[in-house]
Design an enzyme around this catalytic site. Structure first.
Site, PDB file in Angstrom:
ATOM      1  N   ASP A   1      -5.004   4.388 -11.868  1.00  0.00           N
ATOM      2  CA  ASP A   1      -3.829   3.980 -11.095  1.00  0.00           C
ATOM      3  C   ASP A   1      -3.198   2.707 -11.650  1.00  0.00           C
ATOM      4  O   ASP A   1      -1.971   2.571 -11.667  1.00  0.00           O
ATOM      5  CB  ASP A   1      -4.219   3.775  -9.627  1.00  0.00           C
ATOM      6  CG  ASP A   1      -4.354   5.091  -8.875  1.00  0.00           C
ATOM      7  OD1 ASP A   1      -3.512   5.972  -9.073  1.00  0.00           O
ATOM      8  OD2 ASP A   1      -5.302   5.226  -8.091  1.00  0.00           O
ATOM      9  N   GLY A   2      -4.017   1.767 -12.102  1.00  0.00           N
ATOM     10  CA  GLY A   2      -3.478   0.536 -12.660  1.00  0.00           C
ATOM     11  C   GLY A   2      -2.652   0.788 -13.907  1.00  0.00           C
ATOM     12  O   GLY A   2      -1.562   0.227 -14.070  1.00  0.00           O
TER      13      GLY A   2
ATOM     14  N   ASP B   1      -3.970 -16.354   5.905  1.00  0.00           N
ATOM     15  CA  ASP B   1      -4.376 -16.396   4.501  1.00  0.00           C
ATOM     16  C   ASP B   1      -3.254 -15.919   3.599  1.00  0.00           C
ATOM     17  O   ASP B   1      -3.225 -16.237   2.410  1.00  0.00           O
ATOM     18  CB  ASP B   1      -5.609 -15.526   4.269  1.00  0.00           C
ATOM     19  CG  ASP B   1      -6.902 -16.219   4.656  1.00  0.00           C
ATOM     20  OD1 ASP B   1      -6.849 -17.391   5.060  1.00  0.00           O
ATOM     21  OD2 ASP B   1      -7.963 -15.588   4.550  1.00  0.00           O
TER      22      ASP B   1
ATOM     23  N   ALA C   1      -2.667   1.093  -0.387  1.00  0.00           N
ATOM     24  CA  ALA C   1      -3.452   0.244  -1.286  1.00  0.00           C
ATOM     25  C   ALA C   1      -3.863  -1.044  -0.566  1.00  0.00           C
ATOM     26  O   ALA C   1      -4.562  -1.001   0.441  1.00  0.00           O
ATOM     27  CB  ALA C   1      -2.655  -0.029  -2.554  1.00  0.00           C
TER      28      ALA C   1
ATOM     29  N   ASN D   1      -2.234  -3.021   1.291  1.00  0.00           N
ATOM     30  CA  ASN D   1      -1.728  -3.021   2.660  1.00  0.00           C
ATOM     31  C   ASN D   1      -2.701  -2.360   3.626  1.00  0.00           C
ATOM     32  O   ASN D   1      -2.956  -2.871   4.722  1.00  0.00           O
ATOM     33  CB  ASN D   1      -0.370  -2.312   2.691  1.00  0.00           C
ATOM     34  CG  ASN D   1       0.149  -2.089   4.099  1.00  0.00           C
ATOM     35  OD1 ASN D   1       0.579  -3.029   4.761  1.00  0.00           O
ATOM     36  ND2 ASN D   1       0.114  -0.852   4.549  1.00  0.00           N
ATOM     37  N   LEU D   2      -3.260  -1.229   3.236  1.00  0.00           N
ATOM     38  CA  LEU D   2      -4.217  -0.530   4.097  1.00  0.00           C
ATOM     39  C   LEU D   2      -5.493  -1.345   4.266  1.00  0.00           C
ATOM     40  O   LEU D   2      -6.060  -1.406   5.361  1.00  0.00           O
ATOM     41  CB  LEU D   2      -4.532   0.846   3.514  1.00  0.00           C
ATOM     42  CG  LEU D   2      -5.506   1.721   4.313  1.00  0.00           C
ATOM     43  CD1 LEU D   2      -4.984   1.978   5.724  1.00  0.00           C
ATOM     44  CD2 LEU D   2      -5.754   3.042   3.588  1.00  0.00           C
TER      45      LEU D   2
END
Length: 257
Positions: free
Chosen positions: A46-47, A146, A158, A160-161
């Protein structure tokens, strides 16, 4: 009907698996250069797929990723067989990036794009203090946290989850605004914003409480002000096999056992 995909270029990550599979495709197919190609095959994780999207976004090339990594959320299963036919049958998704402009405490301004998320994170032992504006109107006078991020639908599964943000279906025309370890306000867990919104973050006391901003792979340290909006003029064209579309993957993430 004659296929519109006549020339395919291929790029691969540096991992041994991806390089081995690139060699196998070169033996079976006559691969084209990027300048000549009708479609691009990306071999990696994915990266690597995300980096490829950034590198070729101005070429308007459809990208068919094949997984040579672990999760492969943005990728199809690897197979060297019937490559032209599978690309021709694939479903195309247009992924619009977020546009970030960040100002730093030394007066620099840095612009970047992000297909997953733009995130602000504290870079000291002290919590960040952030003022939030949406379309020019102040919505939070002091978010103590934070950090905070804005995620696209594709990026909502990603980081966010992991920060307990919502998963967003494709085509919903919204972005996820998700705090990271918020302390004040106590009950604020984030928001869903229209993808037409202009979102501004003002870092309060940036010398005492420094913050970095990241747009996918790019990090800008010691930011003081960040402006984010979705850029619909430069989408990435991503291809998925019909039986495993990106939309279906996002649905599946919401029903994981």
């Amino acid at each position: 009907m004659e296929s519109a995909i006549r020339r395919i270029a291929c790029v691969a990550s540096r991992t041994p698996t991806a390089q081995k599979r690139l060699a196998a495709l070169r033996e079976r197919y006559s691969l084209a250069s990027l300048d000549e190609a009708d479609a691009l095959v990306a071999l990696g994780g994915d990266g690597f797929m995300l980096r490829t999207m950034h590198q070729v976004m101005d070429r308007n090339l459809p990208i068919y990723g094949m997984n040579c990594g672990t999760i492969g959320f943005l990728l199809n299963q690897y197979s060297p067989d019937n490559l032209f036919e599978r690309i021709e049958a694939a479903q195309e998704h247009l992924l619009s990036p977020l546009s970030m402009t960040a100002a730093t405490d030394d007066g620099d301004r840095v612009s970047a794009l992000a297909f997953n998320e733009v995130a602000m994170l504290r870079i000291s032992q002290q919590s960040a203090h952030i003022r939030l504006f949406i379309n020019g109107r102040e919505r939070l006078d002091n978010l103590v946290c934070d950090g905070i991020m804005i995620a696209t639908p594709a990026g909502s599964t990603a980081y966010n989850l992991s920060a307990h943000g919502p998963i967003i279906p494709l085509g919903s025309n919204v972005m996820a605004l998700t705090p990271i370890c918020p302390f004040r306000p106590r009950r604020w867990n984030g928001a869903l914003l229209p993808d037409t919104a202009d979102v501004e973050f003002e870092i309060l006391t940036p010398k005492q409480r420094p913050v970095s901003a990241t747009a996918d792979f790019l990090e800008v340290r010691n930011v003081t002000h960040i402006l984010v909006h979705e850029d619909h003029s430069r989408p990435a064209h991503i291809l998925f096999a019909p039986d495993h579309s990106l939309e279906e993957r996002i649905f599946n993430e919401q029903f994981v056992h």
